[in-house]
Write a protein that holds these residues in place. Sequence first.
Motif, mmCIF file in Angstrom:
data_model
loop_
_atom_site.group_PDB
_atom_site.id
_atom_site.type_symbol
_atom_site.label_atom_id
_atom_site.label_comp_id
_atom_site.label_asym_id
_atom_site.label_seq_id
_atom_site.Cartn_x
_atom_site.Cartn_y
_atom_site.Cartn_z
ATOM 1 N N ARG A 82 0.783 -1.266 0.131
ATOM 2 C CA ARG A 82 0.041 0.041 -0.074
ATOM 3 C C ARG A 82 0.859 1.271 0.217
ATOM 4 O O ARG A 82 1.944 1.292 1.047
ATOM 5 N N PRO A 83 0.673 2.083 -0.890
ATOM 6 C CA PRO A 83 1.690 3.196 -0.932
ATOM 7 C C PRO A 83 1.378 4.266 0.258
ATOM 8 O O PRO A 83 0.409 4.471 0.812
ATOM 9 N N GLN A 84 2.372 4.903 0.745
ATOM 10 C CA GLN A 84 2.344 5.663 1.745
ATOM 11 C C GLN A 84 2.701 7.365 1.279
ATOM 12 O O GLN A 84 2.969 7.402 0.485
ATOM 13 N N VAL A 85 2.032 8.110 2.299
ATOM 14 C CA VAL A 85 2.385 9.641 1.942
ATOM 15 C C VAL A 85 3.862 9.904 2.447
ATOM 16 O O VAL A 85 3.853 10.323 3.762
ATOM 17 N N THR A 86 4.707 9.900 1.671
ATOM 18 C CA THR A 86 6.059 10.363 1.945
ATOM 19 C C THR A 86 6.481 11.517 1.221
ATOM 20 O O THR A 86 5.973 11.701 0.096
ATOM 21 N N ASN A 87 7.587 12.102 1.380
ATOM 22 C CA ASN A 87 8.023 13.478 0.768
ATOM 23 C C ASN A 87 8.448 12.979 -0.627
ATOM 24 O O ASN A 87 8.170 13.519 -1.853
ATOM 25 N N MET A 88 8.951 11.812 -0.612
ATOM 26 C CA MET A 88 9.469 11.250 -2.170
ATOM 27 C C MET A 88 8.476 10.711 -2.921
ATOM 28 O O MET A 88 8.368 10.962 -4.099
ATOM 29 N N GLU A 89 7.411 10.208 -2.278
ATOM 30 C CA GLU A 89 6.373 9.615 -3.024
ATOM 31 C C GLU A 89 5.638 10.756 -3.684
ATOM 32 O O GLU A 89 5.215 10.817 -4.859
ATOM 33 N N LEU A 90 5.469 11.839 -2.766
ATOM 34 C CA LEU A 90 4.852 12.978 -3.419
ATOM 35 C C LEU A 90 5.689 13.838 -4.525
ATOM 36 O O LEU A 90 4.911 13.878 -5.868
ATOM 37 N N ARG A 91 6.787 13.609 -4.355
ATOM 38 C CA ARG A 91 7.621 14.543 -5.410
ATOM 39 C C ARG A 91 7.607 13.556 -6.706
ATOM 40 O O ARG A 91 7.597 14.224 -7.867
ATOM 41 N N GLU A 92 7.751 12.210 -6.661
ATOM 42 C CA GLU A 92 7.683 11.482 -7.732
ATOM 43 C C GLU A 92 6.220 11.560 -8.268
ATOM 44 O O GLU A 92 6.263 11.660 -9.666
ATOM 45 N N ARG A 93 5.168 11.415 -7.730
ATOM 46 C CA ARG A 93 4.132 11.713 -8.253
ATOM 47 C C ARG A 93 3.649 13.122 -8.921
ATOM 48 O O ARG A 93 2.770 13.121 -9.781
ATOM 49 N N MET A 94 4.330 13.912 -8.385
ATOM 50 C CA MET A 94 4.097 15.378 -8.803
ATOM 51 C C MET A 94 4.985 15.698 -10.014
ATOM 52 O O MET A 94 4.853 16.944 -10.550
ATOM 53 N N SER A 95 5.992 14.946 -10.483
ATOM 54 C CA SER A 95 7.018 15.076 -11.272
ATOM 55 C C SER A 95 6.829 15.595 -12.763
ATOM 56 O O SER A 95 7.371 16.064 -13.456
ATOM 57 N N GLY A 96 5.367 15.117 -13.040
ATOM 58 C CA GLY A 96 4.692 15.725 -14.376
ATOM 59 C C GLY A 96 4.142 17.187 -14.110
ATOM 60 O O GLY A 96 3.838 17.920 -15.370
ATOM 61 N N ASN A 97 4.449 17.882 -13.143
ATOM 62 C CA ASN A 97 3.923 19.214 -12.840
ATOM 63 C C ASN A 97 5.260 20.148 -12.847
ATOM 64 O O ASN A 97 5.732 20.230 -11.914
ATOM 65 N N ILE A 98 5.645 20.935 -14.043
ATOM 66 C CA ILE A 98 6.819 21.712 -13.671
ATOM 67 C C ILE A 98 6.399 23.035 -13.314
ATOM 68 O O ILE A 98 5.529 23.644 -13.566
ATOM 69 N N CYS A 99 7.394 23.520 -12.450
ATOM 70 C CA CYS A 99 7.260 24.767 -11.782
ATOM 71 C C CYS A 99 8.465 25.556 -11.969
ATOM 72 O O CYS A 99 9.489 25.322 -11.432
ATOM 73 N N ARG A 100 8.229 26.606 -12.989
ATOM 74 C CA ARG A 100 9.498 27.421 -13.326
ATOM 75 C C ARG A 100 9.990 28.133 -12.165
ATOM 76 O O ARG A 100 11.130 28.450 -12.270
#
Length: 225
Positions: free
Chosen positions: A188-206
Amino acid sequence: MTNSQMKDIMSKIQMGALSRRGVLAGGAATAAMTSAPGAIAQAATSAPTASAQPAPTMPVSFEVNGKREELTLDTRTTLLDALREHLHLTGTKKGCDHGQCGACTVMVNGVRINSCLSLAVQHQGDKVTTIEGLGTPDKLHPMQAAFVKHDGYQCGYCTPGQICSAVAVLDEIKRGVPSHVQADVSARPQVTNMELRERMSGNICRCGAYSNIAEAMEEVAGVRA
Ligand code: FES
Ligand code: FES
């Protein structure tokens, strides 16, 4: 290519006997295009349009932010353009228009997608949620409020897409959808900082608000105050 060959192609374009696509498809004509792009472009734009085929259109009906919308669209219209240009929901942003930045992220039936990569007519009967459907200035969605609290934006251009993505990410984790950073994809996936960063990697912020966005998400997920 000789001048007379060039004149022959241009007169065919002007008479409607040769389309621009036809010119581009022909090897000899392509060479002409390279050698005299201005002349060809001028001839193509002055060609009569009477014989041009109208763009195919199709009716589509979907729900946007809880409201039924009926549109008749050129079949090539993306969901992003349908939202922005036809429904005037300009909260959803066009960044790259190529599926690379995530600025256009919306939720369709609860799942996030890049609306620039999806044709509107594919969404018959779907439920679309944009940033306008998440909260209002007087009643922010918890994710919107957390972005404000944690300074999860600077210029704000990527923010509607980031927030729609962030809401959908927490739902994905809740539903047990695995990610690439999980050691065991069956766990079961957990809410970790790395997990969130990976899942948000398709959203680029200049502007580089990434760490604050992750903090905002952690707060909404209940793993950070
Ligand atoms: S505008 Fe759709 S991903 Fe960039
Ligand atoms: S806040 Fe400026 S691009 Fe993300």
